[in-house]
Scaffold this motif. Structure first.
Motif, PDB file in Angstrom:
ATOM      1  N   THR A  66      67.531  39.928 -26.302  1.00  5.42           N
ATOM      2  CA  THR A  66      68.465  40.286 -27.380  1.00  5.42           C
ATOM      3  C   THR A  66      69.716  39.398 -27.409  1.00  5.42           C
ATOM      4  OG1 THR A  66      69.293  42.021 -25.939  1.00  5.42           O
ATOM      5  CG2 THR A  66      67.785  42.694 -27.681  1.00  5.42           C
ATOM      6  N   SER A  67      70.032  38.743 -26.269  1.00  2.00           N
ATOM      7  CA  SER A  67      71.235  37.895 -26.311  1.00  2.00           C
ATOM      8  C   SER A  67      71.016  36.705 -27.251  1.00  2.00           C
ATOM      9  CB  SER A  67      71.601  37.411 -24.906  1.00  2.00           C
ATOM     10  OG  SER A  67      70.573  36.593 -24.415  1.00  2.00           O
ATOM     11  N   ALA A  68      69.741  36.308 -27.417  1.00  2.00           N
ATOM     12  CA  ALA A  68      69.442  35.157 -28.276  1.00  2.00           C
ATOM     13  C   ALA A  68      69.528  35.495 -29.759  1.00  2.00           C
ATOM     14  CB  ALA A  68      68.045  34.624 -27.952  1.00  2.00           C
ATOM     15  N   ILE A  69      69.644  36.789 -30.075  1.00  3.52           N
ATOM     16  CA  ILE A  69      69.693  37.170 -31.494  1.00  3.52           C
ATOM     17  C   ILE A  69      70.907  38.051 -31.775  1.00  3.52           C
ATOM     18  CG2 ILE A  69      67.205  37.011 -31.926  1.00  3.52           C
ATOM     19  CD1 ILE A  69      67.107  40.078 -31.481  1.00  3.52           C
ATOM     20  N   LYS A  70      71.861  37.998 -30.858  1.00  4.53           N
ATOM     21  CA  LYS A  70      73.061  38.846 -30.971  1.00  4.53           C
ATOM     22  C   LYS A  70      73.784  38.590 -32.302  1.00  4.53           C
ATOM     23  CE  LYS A  70      76.715  40.451 -28.051  1.00  4.53           C
ATOM     24  NZ  LYS A  70      77.798  40.016 -27.258  1.00  4.53           N
ATOM     25  N   GLY A  71      74.068  39.656 -33.011  1.00  3.19           N
ATOM     26  CA  GLY A  71      74.810  39.523 -34.275  1.00  3.19           C
ATOM     27  C   GLY A  71      73.930  39.243 -35.476  1.00  3.19           C
ATOM     28  N   LEU A  72      72.616  39.082 -35.265  1.00  9.26           N
ATOM     29  CA  LEU A  72      71.744  38.719 -36.396  1.00  9.26           C
ATOM     30  C   LEU A  72      71.085  39.936 -37.054  1.00  9.26           C
ATOM     31  CD1 LEU A  72      69.866  35.516 -35.173  1.00  9.26           C
ATOM     32  CD2 LEU A  72      72.036  35.716 -36.372  1.00  9.26           C
ATOM     33  N   ARG A  73      71.307  41.100 -36.490  1.00  2.78           N
ATOM     34  CA  ARG A  73      70.638  42.303 -37.008  1.00  2.78           C
ATOM     35  C   ARG A  73      70.755  42.419 -38.534  1.00  2.78           C
ATOM     36  NH1 ARG A  73      72.220  48.490 -35.512  1.00  2.78           N
ATOM     37  NH2 ARG A  73      70.867  49.383 -37.057  1.00  2.78           N
ATOM     38  N   GLY A  74      69.599  42.624 -39.183  1.00  2.14           N
ATOM     39  CA  GLY A  74      69.589  42.811 -40.637  1.00  2.14           C
ATOM     40  C   GLY A  74      69.408  41.526 -41.426  1.00  2.14           C
ATOM     41  N   ILE A  75      69.496  40.375 -40.753  1.00  3.97           N
ATOM     42  CA  ILE A  75      69.354  39.097 -41.473  1.00  3.97           C
ATOM     43  C   ILE A  75      67.879  38.774 -41.680  1.00  3.97           C
ATOM     44  CG2 ILE A  75      69.632  36.595 -41.227  1.00  3.97           C
ATOM     45  CD1 ILE A  75      72.250  37.058 -39.875  1.00  3.97           C
ATOM     46  N   LYS A  76      67.555  38.309 -42.896  1.00  5.22           N
ATOM     47  CA  LYS A  76      66.187  37.855 -43.179  1.00  5.22           C
ATOM     48  C   LYS A  76      66.233  36.364 -43.451  1.00  5.22           C
ATOM     49  CE  LYS A  76      64.500  42.034 -45.404  1.00  5.22           C
ATOM     50  NZ  LYS A  76      64.308  42.682 -46.694  1.00  5.22           N
ATOM     51  N   VAL A  77      65.360  35.624 -42.823  1.00  2.40           N
ATOM     52  CA  VAL A  77      65.320  34.179 -43.103  1.00  2.40           C
ATOM     53  C   VAL A  77      63.875  33.754 -43.332  1.00  2.40           C
ATOM     54  CG1 VAL A  77      67.332  33.577 -41.687  1.00  2.40           C
ATOM     55  CG2 VAL A  77      65.082  33.569 -40.651  1.00  2.40           C
ATOM     56  N   ASN A  78      63.696  32.711 -44.109  1.00  6.56           N
ATOM     57  CA  ASN A  78      62.357  32.154 -44.233  1.00  6.56           C
ATOM     58  C   ASN A  78      62.196  31.124 -43.123  1.00  6.56           C
ATOM     59  OD1 ASN A  78      59.973  32.293 -46.051  1.00  6.56           O
ATOM     60  ND2 ASN A  78      60.219  30.093 -45.802  1.00  6.56           N
ATOM     61  N   GLY A  79      61.169  31.255 -42.340  1.00  5.32           N
ATOM     62  CA  GLY A  79      61.005  30.306 -41.241  1.00  5.32           C
ATOM     63  C   GLY A  79      59.565  30.189 -40.812  1.00  5.32           C
ATOM     64  N   LEU A  80      59.349  29.197 -39.956  1.00  4.98           N
ATOM     65  CA  LEU A  80      58.016  29.003 -39.377  1.00  4.98           C
ATOM     66  C   LEU A  80      58.067  29.546 -37.956  1.00  4.98           C
ATOM     67  CD1 LEU A  80      55.161  27.631 -39.518  1.00  4.98           C
ATOM     68  CD2 LEU A  80      56.247  25.614 -38.540  1.00  4.98           C
ATOM     69  N   LEU A  81      57.276  30.596 -37.715  1.00  3.25           N
ATOM     70  CA  LEU A  81      57.252  31.199 -36.377  1.00  3.25           C
ATOM     71  C   LEU A  81      56.072  30.635 -35.604  1.00  3.25           C
ATOM     72  CD1 LEU A  81      58.386  33.446 -34.468  1.00  3.25           C
ATOM     73  CD2 LEU A  81      56.714  34.983 -35.515  1.00  3.25           C
ATOM     74  N   ARG A  82      56.354  30.230 -34.360  1.00  3.71           N
ATOM     75  CA  ARG A  82      55.263  29.699 -33.529  1.00  3.71           C
ATOM     76  C   ARG A  82      55.224  30.470 -32.223  1.00  3.71           C
ATOM     77  NH1 ARG A  82      57.218  24.046 -35.048  1.00  3.71           N
ATOM     78  NH2 ARG A  82      55.524  23.173 -36.259  1.00  3.71           N
ATOM     79  N   LEU A  83      54.040  30.595 -31.646  1.00  3.56           N
ATOM     80  CA  LEU A  83      53.923  31.146 -30.295  1.00  3.56           C
ATOM     81  C   LEU A  83      53.548  30.008 -29.355  1.00  3.56           C
ATOM     82  CD1 LEU A  83      52.035  34.540 -30.773  1.00  3.56           C
ATOM     83  CD2 LEU A  83      54.495  34.104 -30.719  1.00  3.56           C
ATOM     84  N   ILE A  84      54.230  29.970 -28.204  1.00  2.69           N
ATOM     85  CA  ILE A  84      54.008  28.887 -27.246  1.00  2.69           C
ATOM     86  C   ILE A  84      53.546  29.494 -25.921  1.00  2.69           C
ATOM     87  CG2 ILE A  84      55.111  26.977 -25.992  1.00  2.69           C
ATOM     88  CD1 ILE A  84      57.268  27.099 -28.227  1.00  2.69           C
TER      89      ILE A  84
END
Ligand SMILES: Cc1cc2nc3c(=O)[nH]c(=O)nc-3n(C[C@H](O)[C@H](O)[C@H](O)COP(=O)(O)OP(=O)(O)OC[C@H]3O[C@@H](n4cnc5c(N)ncnc54)[C@H](O)[C@@H]3O)c2cc1C
Length: 396
Positions: free
Chosen positions: A187-205
């Protein structure tokens, strides 16, 4: 219901009963596809399915194809509409249309429904099955089709109890895990982003290799990420360890193109601070996190101070924003169950148990689940109809 309908159409001389634990049939269908029921996908093939032996689906998907599904529902009044990535919906956009047509057809064929019947035990007496409900009611049958789903979204009926029934009949059940579900992340990597929607390319590594990717709207939440690409790729999480997610926030542009965009902004906005640097390019709160990730802690940092190295670092974080996956939002929120009753104990040509004559299984209770996009319902229809047909033919 599809199994019962196919059985009744195949053999008019048998009595068919659907035993359902909830107070009405097919409640889950109403919740599918966000209330629109993505009932199939024109691209459905073996490659869209997972399990210890996903090839188990091959014969069934050939016997009852996507076209058969479309025709089956079209005949019953559900006109199909194809949307992005081959997803099929009722043209009316209402999941209730799918449920209504199944219920009407079952009624027309004289299929009986016994609701509020929570099956808790199954036994054998001579060649018959005896099914007992929690409230003590008992049903007897010559042929039994288990179509009770998995453990996903138990409030919609499938509480995992059918795995127990299958175990008592001697069937093996593989490890179970939620799939098609939101992902929990660091959650520290997404702190403050709650509720934001973005268009992006999600990848699994995994082990430094991309194993899957999907593009679309990603929603940040307080626990992690959600949205269509997240549900789609979560199909790859069960029984896979050490998976990291990576988001590309500007998939349309190469790293060099992003560097040029950033350099242009630096030169034109050199009078301002980092607080405003991303505004108009990326979501501002996301921009602040990206700045922190490249080591710019203070938003009062002057844009003019962004040197070549910092610009390249920002470009690479925009292209590859890493998030550690910490798990999923569990069966309560999942659309399907990964794992289930081992298919090696079933005949793929009939869906009949190899251990117990007259016992059949179909749909999600089996160790098969599919990608997001109509594949799971297609499996439910194909395997259900095959089981119904086989069971009814065996009684001719
Ligand atoms: C919110 C949500 C949205 C989804 N959207 C889509 C979508 O758009 N497209 C898609 O392809 N898939 C979708 N899925 C997945 C899909 O709905 C399932 O994979 C599919 O319904 C499985 O069919 P099934 O017949 O095997 O089991 P289920 O549909 O789960 O039906 C099992 C039935 O058996 C009953 N039952 C269970 N145990 C017992 C018992 N012991 N005694 C008596 N009755 C019992 C349950 O009450 C239930 O009615 C979605 C799932 C969810 C939860």
């Amino acid at each position: 219901m599809a199994a019962a309908i196919e059985a009744a159409r195949t053999n008019a001389h048998i009595d068919i009963i659907i035993a359902e634990r909830l107070d009405r049939l097919g409640k889950k269908i109403l919740a599918t596809g966000n209330g629109r029921c993505n009932f199939s996908n024109i691209n459905a093939s073996v490659d869209n399915y997972y399990g210890n032996d996903s090839n188990f689906t091959a014969w069934c998907l050939k016997r009852f194809t996507v076209n058969d599904t479309v025709n089956f529902f079209n005949q019953l009044g559900v006109f199909p509409k194809e949307e992005e990535k081959g997803k099929l919906y009722p043209f009316s956009g209402q999941a209730s249309a799918v449920l209504d047509c199944l219920r009407n057809e079952a009624e027309r064929l004289g299929i009986k429904a016994v609701t509020g019947f929570h099956a808790v035990s199954v036994g054998r007496r001579k060649n018959a099955f005896i099914i007992e409900a929690k409230d003590g009611r008992v049903l007897y049958t010559d042929r039994l089709i288990i179509a009770g789903g998995g453990c996903a979204s138990p409030s919609l009926g499938s509480d995992g109890s059918c795995f127990e029934l299958m175990r008592t009949l001697g069937h093996r059940v593989s490890e179970l895990a939620p799939a098609l579900v939101q992902m929990k992340t660091d959650t520290s990597a997404i702190k403050g982003l709650r509720g934001i929607k973005v268009n992006g390319l999600l990848r699994l590594i995994q082990n430094d290799r991309y194993i899957a990717e999907d593009e679309g709207e990603i929603l940040f939440t307080d626990y992690g990420i959600s949205g269509p690409p997240v549900f789609q790729l979560s199909a790859r999480l069960p029984f896979n360890n050490n998976i990291t997610a990576s988001i590309d926030f500007m998939p349309e542009y190469s790293p060099k193109e992003i560097y040029d965009i950033l350099e242009y902004r630096r030169d034109n906005l050199s009078y301002t601070t980092m607080e405003n640097f991303f505004s108009g390019l990326l979501n501002k709160r996301l921009g602040n996190l990206i700045a922190r990730r490249v080591g710019i802690e203070k938003l009062s940092f002057n844009v003019g101070g962004l040197d070549k190295q910092l610009l390249w670092s920002i470009a690479s974080v925009i292209k590859d924003y890493r998030l550690e996956i910490k798990g999923t939002k569990g069966f309560e929120n999942a659309q399907v169950t990964a794992g289930g009753v081992l298919t090696s104990d079933f005949d793929d040509k009939t869906m009949e148990s190899r251990l117990i004559k007259g016992l059949y299984a179909c749909g999600e209770v089996l160790d098969i689940y599919g990608d997001c996009g109509g594949y799971n319902l297609q499996w439910a229809w194909s395997s259900g109809r095959l089981a119904g047909k086989s069971a009814a033919e065996a009684m001719m």
